[in-house]
Design an enzyme around this catalytic site. Structure first.
Site, PDB file in Angstrom:
ATOM      1  N   SER A  72       0.795  -1.359   0.034  1.00 50.86           N
ATOM      2  CA  SER A  72      -0.111   0.005  -0.020  1.00 50.86           C
ATOM      3  C   SER A  72       0.973   1.137  -0.107  1.00 50.86           C
ATOM      4  O   SER A  72       1.285   1.636  -0.857  1.00 50.86           O
ATOM      5  CB  SER A  72      -0.911   0.070   0.977  1.00 50.86           C
ATOM      6  OG  SER A  72      -2.026   1.009   0.851  1.00 50.86           O
ATOM      7  N   HIS A  77       5.053  13.837   6.280  1.00 49.38           N
ATOM      8  CA  HIS A  77       5.131  15.374   5.905  1.00 49.38           C
ATOM      9  C   HIS A  77       5.558  16.007   7.294  1.00 49.38           C
ATOM     10  O   HIS A  77       5.689  15.522   8.246  1.00 49.38           O
ATOM     11  CB  HIS A  77       3.622  15.701   6.247  1.00 49.38           C
ATOM     12  CG  HIS A  77       2.713  15.047   5.250  1.00 49.38           C
ATOM     13  ND1 HIS A  77       2.521  15.375   3.661  1.00 49.38           N
ATOM     14  CD2 HIS A  77       2.026  14.062   5.347  1.00 49.38           C
ATOM     15  CE1 HIS A  77       1.860  14.570   3.315  1.00 49.38           C
ATOM     16  NE2 HIS A  77       1.297  13.838   4.135  1.00 49.38           N
ATOM     17  N   CYS A  92      -2.091  -3.422   3.126  1.00 45.36           N
ATOM     18  CA  CYS A  92      -3.102  -4.336   2.746  1.00 45.36           C
ATOM     19  C   CYS A  92      -2.992  -5.754   3.624  1.00 45.36           C
ATOM     20  O   CYS A  92      -1.688  -6.181   3.777  1.00 45.36           O
ATOM     21  CB  CYS A  92      -3.405  -4.665   1.428  1.00 45.36           C
ATOM     22  SG  CYS A  92      -3.729  -3.124   0.583  1.00 45.36           S
TER      23      CYS A  92
END
Length: 134
Positions: A72, A77, A92
């Site tokens: 996935s 950030h 996943c």
């Protein structure tokens, strides 16, 4: 489509740490943590923002980094001007349970940022029974 979505909000991350402001350092840190966790990177993008930080701040602008995983994704950030970072790991669990790998990845990144405080969340996704489309 079952999966595990982990998030961490990090505070007190020293702006002077290269992982907060240098895309190449954040990239190598993320890719090393992905590999060490036993996950598979299939793509990536790291972007350093150029707008000046708030007036009176000597910190450079932050970075957004994404590593696409076969399992996935990882998104990071950074906000050096407020000594903060957010981490987002989603895996996943359809073919295999990757939950422990996701936890390992998130933990390694938290160590790399050395925050003074961490707020973590875990969301089990896709656990509702799947129904056929009509």
């Amino acid at each position: 489509m079952r999966g595990l979505h982990l998030t961490a909000d990090l505070r007190g991350c020293a702006a002077a740490r290269p992982v907060m402001t240098t895309p190449a350092v954040l990239r190598s840190t993320c890719l090393a943590a992905v590999a060490a966790a036993g996950l598979s990177a299939v793509g990536e993008l790291f972007h350093r923002f150029t707008p000046a930080p708030p007036q009176g701040s000597a910190a450079p602008a932050g970075i957004t980094g994404v590593v696409l995983l076969a399992e996935s994704h990882l998104a990071v950030h950074t906000w050096p001007e407020i000594e903060a970072a957010t981490l987002d790991v989603y895996v996943c669990n359809l073919g295999a349970d990757n939950s422990a790998r996701a936890e390992t990845l998130l933990s390694a990144l938290i160590v790399a940022f050395a925050p003074t405080s961490v707020e973590r969340q875990a969301i089990e996704r896709g656990n509702a029974p799947l129904t056929a489309a009509r």
